[in-house]
Write an enzyme that holds these catalytic residues in place. Structure first.
Site, PDB file in Angstrom:
ATOM      1  CG  ASP A  19      -1.827  -1.146   1.191  1.00 12.83           C
ATOM      2  OD1 ASP A  19      -2.026  -1.741   0.265  1.00 12.83           O
ATOM      3  OD2 ASP A  19      -2.729  -1.044   2.055  1.00 12.83           O
ATOM      4  CB  SER A  68     -35.172  -6.418  -5.174  1.00 15.42           C
ATOM      5  OG  SER A  68     -36.373  -7.031  -5.460  1.00 15.42           O
ATOM      6  CD  GLU A 100     -23.628 -14.339  -8.269  1.00 16.12           C
ATOM      7  OE1 GLU A 100     -23.862 -12.989  -7.702  1.00 16.12           O
ATOM      8  OE2 GLU A 100     -23.590 -14.512  -9.645  1.00 16.12           O
ATOM      9  CG  ASP A 104     -25.648  -6.494   4.658  1.00 18.18           C
ATOM     10  OD1 ASP A 104     -26.573  -5.839   3.960  1.00 18.18           O
ATOM     11  OD2 ASP A 104     -25.833  -6.457   5.775  1.00 18.18           O
ATOM     12  NE  ARG A 123     -33.223  -2.760  -6.711  1.00 17.74           N
ATOM     13  CZ  ARG A 123     -34.304  -2.807  -5.980  1.00 17.74           C
ATOM     14  NH1 ARG A 123     -34.095  -2.136  -4.698  1.00 17.74           N
ATOM     15  NH2 ARG A 123     -35.321  -3.219  -6.172  1.00 17.74           N
ATOM     16  CE  LYS A 276     -27.023 -13.390  -9.057  1.00 16.28           C
ATOM     17  NZ  LYS A 276     -26.195 -12.316  -9.357  1.00 16.28           N
ATOM     18  CE  LYS A 300     -31.931 -11.148   3.996  1.00 17.20           C
ATOM     19  NZ  LYS A 300     -32.215  -9.898   3.339  1.00 17.20           N
ATOM     20  CB  CYS A 394     -26.466  -7.806  47.769  1.00 14.81           C
ATOM     21  SG  CYS A 394     -26.598  -9.338  47.009  1.00 14.81           S
ATOM     22  CB  CYS A 412     -22.640  -8.496  46.752  1.00 14.52           C
ATOM     23  SG  CYS A 412     -23.088  -9.657  48.173  1.00 14.52           S
TER      24      CYS A 412
HETATM   25  S1  IVH Z   1     -28.431  -9.952  -8.288  1.00 21.44           S
HETATM   26  C1  IVH Z   1     -31.327  -9.861 -11.327  1.00 21.44           C
HETATM   27  N1  IVH Z   1     -26.288 -10.828  -6.898  1.00 21.44           N
HETATM   28  O1  IVH Z   1     -29.316  -8.015  -3.051  1.00 21.44           O
HETATM   29  C2  IVH Z   1     -30.760  -9.844  -9.660  1.00 21.44           C
HETATM   30  N2  IVH Z   1     -27.738  -9.079  -5.947  1.00 21.44           N
HETATM   31  O2  IVH Z   1     -32.219  -8.126  -2.386  1.00 21.44           O
HETATM   32  C3  IVH Z   1     -30.598  -8.757  -9.080  1.00 21.44           C
HETATM   33  N3  IVH Z   1     -27.000  -8.436  -3.562  1.00 21.44           N
HETATM   34  O3  IVH Z   1     -30.523  -5.210  -5.060  1.00 21.44           O
HETATM   35  C4  IVH Z   1     -29.568  -8.747  -8.140  1.00 21.44           C
HETATM   36  N4  IVH Z   1     -25.333  -9.541  -3.550  1.00 21.44           N
HETATM   37  O4  IVH Z   1     -28.294  -5.006  -3.802  1.00 21.44           O
HETATM   38  C5  IVH Z   1     -27.591 -10.132  -6.942  1.00 21.44           C
HETATM   39  N5  IVH Z   1     -24.515 -11.633  -5.829  1.00 21.44           N
HETATM   40  C6  IVH Z   1     -25.434 -10.822  -5.662  1.00 21.44           C
HETATM   41  C7  IVH Z   1     -25.834  -9.883  -4.712  1.00 21.44           C
HETATM   42  C8  IVH Z   1     -27.161  -9.039  -4.869  1.00 21.44           C
HETATM   43  C9  IVH Z   1     -25.818  -8.699  -3.218  1.00 21.44           C
HETATM   44  C10 IVH Z   1     -28.188  -7.306  -3.390  1.00 21.44           C
HETATM   45  C11 IVH Z   1     -28.461  -6.113  -4.505  1.00 21.44           C
HETATM   46  C12 IVH Z   1     -29.912  -6.317  -4.696  1.00 21.44           C
HETATM   47  C13 IVH Z   1     -30.377  -7.108  -3.615  1.00 21.44           C
HETATM   48  C14 IVH Z   1     -31.556  -7.854  -3.683  1.00 21.44           C
END
Ligand code: IVH
Length: 658
Positions: A19, A68, A100, A104, A123, A276, A300, A394, A412
């Site tokens: 760095d 989302s 994936e 957060d 977004r 996915k 989650k 106490c 105590c």
């Molecule tokens: S895909 C078409 N991949 O989660 C799918 N989202 O709850 C669109 N997020 O708005 C999202 N990691 O901010 C995707 N590996 C990941 C993600 C991810 C975090 C968030 C993202 C999204 C939210 C949905």
């Protein structure tokens, strides 16, 4: 050259310079550019911070909406998700997915035109977002120029997040200056990105991982999510190193449980995983429902933070008389368990957090870490909330409560006359890591103490089955079992015995060190403070406590009584001199090991001359982390202390020296 270093650091995760070296190069470039302004290009690393504070963010309408995800919590929800996809696609065999981490942070879209960074947006509501171009430009992980053959238009979508270490450093600095601290890395990332002054964002340790594409033209998109991620990486866009191609529900769930177990050791926070469907043709076939694709789902982890109402604050009296304030909460499900009691540690902590009866508080429980109150939700404080003060007497025995100047703990003064202290001492004495008396639970101890049957641990060995059978919740069978367990506990080790005595400041590791050093109880009882200080890891404070403990006639009597009743241990073998190849190194053992108990692991280390400590600091040489390791592992990662898993640890023991 700096762009190349950024690429190696953020995309390949394989930096070639430190760095410091990077910063030096950046300064050099700035000097060059100020001498030759005509050479400054718009994608120069010095141009990351440009633009001045603006009053507000402009709006960006997303060409392709930012979707989302549907959420799932239980494994069965994933089974159902997979079944639905099978039904819609009409295939029989297992489906290919990409798994994936669900980062957060904050979703962003970054638009590249002809390979050049051009615009970035949040977004927002999925249709319209905020223009955060100037701020995203400052993130070093976001390339200004794409590598290789870039398409005419590419909207790369991903998550901006703040790595945990950077977050903690930033908060520590803010706290030092008396500035506002962020509750968690997610809020910090969002707050940093929504700074009106890009110079502020630039100073924040933000990072990004990309995981999707919005609008694109001038290139054929790869036919599946897995290849899409590889393609993004080839273009120089960082992709999480944790992404995996998996097959079927089993592959998905294995990924979830694996990364869930390693979650705390990751350098950033994730709140779940995303599956996915890999094949784009199949994705297109199943399509969307309202705002979320049918072909993806977020699995989650149990929420780690929740809000709860404080119904009361009581003081618990511990083994050494310490009064601990406990908040009684309306039960709340957090971090996978229901929490209704949370410790506030001591009166200072209670006042610092300013928790009052009637308050709504944020409770946090991460994994196996004990729940804590993060903060009070001030807006929800009722008009008449009750402040809590340290009681003068106490709550259990009525003795005066004393607080030694400079100490956080209030105690105590009742000593063994206080029922709570007696009970807690017995509980500790019988606990698994001490004399391990199975079946001697809280309710039984409570009755034994209340009825005056047991005053000191030695009295346990005078009990008979008939007496025990009289107690509530006890039958003849369990009474006989308990007597057998008490009998069995007589055969112990010196380290366990010392730990069981409940000497202040003496935890398992210190007990082990004492046992190893002195070899026998008599030698330890004869030792003065100075001699005790010669033990590894023992300083003047602990030595004073140990010496004071053995100087007390009451304690000597209890020890003698225990020995008279037959409590004994084998002579402790001192470590042999030639085997001290781990001398000078300090280990912390945490979590559950499969092949041995934690105590055995510690003994093996001490036998090799290593020190064993109870908590992780910069001085720790190694942390041995078994499964379900919690805060100590996290601390090690934070401080950069090397972590050994069980396999590596066993290898080290076999090999003789790291
Ligand atoms: S895909 C078409 N991949 O989660 C799918 N989202 O709850 C669109 N997020 O708005 C999202 N990691 O901010 C995707 N590996 C990941 C993600 C991810 C975090 C968030 C993202 C999204 C939210 C949905």
């Amino acid at each position: 050259m700096l762009a190349q270093h950024d690429y190696r650091y953020y995309v390949l995760d394989d930096p070639q310079v430190t760095d410091g070296e990077y910063d030096r190069l950046l300064i050099e470039l700035r000097q060059l550019e100020s001498a030759h302004p005509q050479l400054v290009t718009p994608d120069s690393p010095t141009q990351r911070v440009s633009g001045t504070p603006s009053a507000a963010f402009g709006e960006v309408v997303h060409q392709v909406p930012m979707l989302s995800l549907d959420n799932a919590f239980a494994d069965e929800d994933i089974v159902a998700f997979d079944r639905r996809l099978h039904e819609r696609i009409g295939t029989e065999g297992e489906l290919d997915y990409v798994a994936e981490p669900k980062l957060d942070g904050l979703a962003v879209t970054v638009i590249y035109r002809e390979g050049q960074f051009s615009q970035a947006a949040t977004r927002g509501d999925g249709v319209t977002g905020e223009d955060v171009t100037a701020n995203v430009r400052t993130i070093r992980a976001v390339p200004h120029t794409l590598r290789g053959k870039a398409p005419a238009l590419l909207e790369a979508r991903g998550e901006v997040f703040m790595p945990t270490a950077g977050f903690e450093r930033m908060n520590a600095r803010a706290a030092e200056r008396g500035e506002k601290v962020f509750v968690n890395p997610r809020n910090a990332a969002a707050g940093s990105l929504r700074q009106l002054d890009p110079r502020v964002s630039a100073a924040r340790p933000l990072n990004v991982f990309f995981y999707a594409v919005g609008a694109a033209s001038g290139a054929d998109l790869p036919p599946g999510q897995w290849q899409l991620l590889q393609w993004l990486r080839e273009l120089g866009l960082p992709v999480s190193p944790e992404v995996r191609a998996v097959r079927g529900v089993c592959g998905c769930l294995a990924y979830y449980h694996d990364i869930g177990a390693r979650r705390r050791a990751l350098p950033y926070q994730i709140d779940g995983v995303v599956y996915k469907l890999d094949a784009r043709a199949a994705q297109e076939r199943v399509g969307f429902v309202s705002r979320a694709p049918r072909w993806a789902i977020a699995h989650k982890f149990p929420a780690e933070e929740a809000s709860a109402l404080v119904n009361g604050i009581e003081f618990n009296v511990g083994r050494t008389g310490v009064l601990t304030p406990i908040a009684r909460l309306a039960p709340v499900f957090v971090g996978g368990v229901t929490v209704s009691n949370v410790t506030l540690h001591n009166i200072d902590e209670l006042h610092r957090k300013d928790v009052r009866i009637g308050d709504t508080v944020i409770v946090r429980r991460a994994g196996d870490v004990i729940p804590e109150i993060v903060s009070v939700v001030r807006d929800k404080r009722p008009q008449f909330s009750t402040e809590v003060v340290l009681p003068a007497r106490c709550p259990v025995c009525g003795s005066v409560v004393l607080r030694v100047e400079g100490e956080a703990a209030a105690r105590c003064t009742g000593g063994f006359t206080c029922r709570a202290q007696r009970q807690e001492s017995l509980r500790h004495f019988a606990s698994r890591r001490a004399l391990d008396i199975e079946g001697l639970g809280d309710k039984i101890i409570e009755q034994l103490v209340e009825q005056g049957l047991v005053k000191s641990p030695a009295d346990l060995y005078a009990l008979n089955a008939a007496q025990l059978a009289e107690l509530e919740r006890m039958g003849e069978k369990s009474a006989a079992n308990l007597i057998a367990a008490i009998e069995k506990s007589k055969q112990t080790t010196l380290a366990r015995f010392l730990y069981a005595l409940g000497i202040r400041e003496v935890g398992e590791a210190t007990a082990l060190n004492l046992a190893r050093h002195f070899g026998g109880l008599d030698a330890l009882m004869r030792a003065d403070e100075h001699a005790i200080q010669q033990v590894v890891d023992i300083g003047p404070v602990v030595a004073a406590q140990v010496a004071a403990f053995f100087a007390s006639d009451e304690h000597r009597n209890v020890i003698r009584a225990l020995q008279d009743k037959g409590v004994k241990w084998p002579d402790v073998e001192r470590p042999r001199a030639e085997a001290r190849d781990l001398a000078g190194r300090t280990f912390v053992v945490t979590g559950t090991l499969a092949s041995m108990s934690r105590e055995e692991a510690q003994e093996a280390l001490v036998a090799r001359g290593a020190k064993v400590a109870g908590s992780v600091s910069r001085k720790t040489s190694f942390v041995v982390a078994g499964s379900e390791a919690g805060s100590k592992l996290a601390k090690a990662v934070e401080l950069g202390v090397p972590v050994l898993d069980e396999q590596q640890f066993l290898k080290l023991l076999e090999a003789g020296g790291p």
